[in-house]
Design a protein around this motif. Sequence first.
Motif, PDB file in Angstrom:
ATOM      1  N   GLU A 276       0.821  -1.207   0.000  1.00  0.00           N
ATOM      2  CA  GLU A 276       0.000   0.000   0.000  1.00  0.00           C
ATOM      3  C   GLU A 276       0.855   1.258   0.000  1.00  0.00           C
ATOM      4  O   GLU A 276       0.527   2.242  -0.663  1.00  0.00           O
ATOM      5  CB  GLU A 276      -0.943  -0.014   1.205  1.00  0.00           C
ATOM      6  CG  GLU A 276      -2.056  -1.031   1.078  1.00  0.00           C
ATOM      7  CD  GLU A 276      -2.894  -1.137   2.340  1.00  0.00           C
ATOM      8  OE1 GLU A 276      -2.563  -0.454   3.338  1.00  0.00           O
ATOM      9  OE2 GLU A 276      -3.856  -1.902   2.332  1.00  0.00           O
TER      10      GLU A 276
ATOM     11  N   ASN B 231       1.054   6.553  -6.960  1.00  0.00           N
ATOM     12  CA  ASN B 231      -0.078   7.418  -7.293  1.00  0.00           C
ATOM     13  C   ASN B 231       0.293   8.888  -7.151  1.00  0.00           C
ATOM     14  O   ASN B 231      -0.088   9.719  -7.989  1.00  0.00           O
ATOM     15  CB  ASN B 231      -1.283   7.086  -6.411  1.00  0.00           C
ATOM     16  CG  ASN B 231      -1.928   5.769  -6.792  1.00  0.00           C
ATOM     17  OD1 ASN B 231      -1.771   5.298  -7.904  1.00  0.00           O
ATOM     18  ND2 ASN B 231      -2.638   5.172  -5.858  1.00  0.00           N
ATOM     19  N   GLU B 232       1.033   9.229  -6.100  1.00  0.00           N
ATOM     20  CA  GLU B 232       1.469  10.612  -5.920  1.00  0.00           C
ATOM     21  C   GLU B 232       2.390  11.046  -7.050  1.00  0.00           C
ATOM     22  O   GLU B 232       2.275  12.157  -7.568  1.00  0.00           O
ATOM     23  CB  GLU B 232       2.169  10.774  -4.573  1.00  0.00           C
ATOM     24  CG  GLU B 232       1.254  10.663  -3.380  1.00  0.00           C
ATOM     25  CD  GLU B 232       2.009  10.597  -2.070  1.00  0.00           C
ATOM     26  OE1 GLU B 232       3.259  10.681  -2.088  1.00  0.00           O
ATOM     27  OE2 GLU B 232       1.360  10.450  -1.020  1.00  0.00           O
TER      28      GLU B 232
ATOM     29  N   ASP C  23       0.756   4.093  -2.901  1.00  0.00           N
ATOM     30  CA  ASP C  23       0.522   5.506  -2.589  1.00  0.00           C
ATOM     31  C   ASP C  23       1.601   6.390  -3.201  1.00  0.00           C
ATOM     32  O   ASP C  23       1.307   7.443  -3.778  1.00  0.00           O
ATOM     33  CB  ASP C  23       0.463   5.721  -1.079  1.00  0.00           C
ATOM     34  CG  ASP C  23      -0.790   5.117  -0.455  1.00  0.00           C
ATOM     35  OD1 ASP C  23      -1.767   4.865  -1.203  1.00  0.00           O
ATOM     36  OD2 ASP C  23      -0.787   4.899   0.774  1.00  0.00           O
ATOM     37  N   ARG C  24       2.873   5.968  -3.097  1.00  0.00           N
ATOM     38  CA  ARG C  24       3.966   6.753  -3.688  1.00  0.00           C
ATOM     39  C   ARG C  24       3.839   6.807  -5.206  1.00  0.00           C
ATOM     40  O   ARG C  24       4.066   7.849  -5.821  1.00  0.00           O
ATOM     41  CB  ARG C  24       5.311   6.165  -3.290  1.00  0.00           C
ATOM     42  CG  ARG C  24       5.729   6.516  -1.880  1.00  0.00           C
ATOM     43  CD  ARG C  24       7.188   6.205  -1.663  1.00  0.00           C
ATOM     44  NE  ARG C  24       7.496   4.810  -1.986  1.00  0.00           N
ATOM     45  CZ  ARG C  24       7.804   3.873  -1.104  1.00  0.00           C
ATOM     46  NH1 ARG C  24       7.872   4.174   0.176  1.00  0.00           N
ATOM     47  NH2 ARG C  24       8.056   2.648  -1.487  1.00  0.00           N
TER      48      ARG C  24
END
Length: 130
Positions: A38, A45-46, A42-43
């Motif tokens: 996860e 997606n950022e 998240d990284r």
Amino acid sequence: MSTTGKPDDELSAAFAAARRTAPEPDADFLARVLGDAEAVQDRLNEAEVAEREATRRRGARASVGWRGVFRALGGWPAVTGLSAAAITGLWLGVAPPDGVSATAQLVWGEDITLALQPDIGTELFPDEEG
């Protein structure tokens, strides 16, 4: 298999027991793996959102004028190749080598001549006198 060619009963029983009981991963291990996955997502997606924003900002600036044309064609490498091809085609059209004329004559079976002189005659204004 033993040296007599018969299967070992003890070895077969051990393999059968291993097939019946599948190993289960520890719950803490699974939680750590999912947490790491996860965090990586998240990284990513950022980074993707930041890249889209940077591309949008660059696109607004670069879509104006020659930069927009170069970007639409594929950037400087593509424009360089296109320019080289255009200049080569122009050169071959203006001053073709002997092999091109001979090949064209073989393909079409006739001699083709192109005159690049304008036919305007000697009189620029034929209706006026003097």
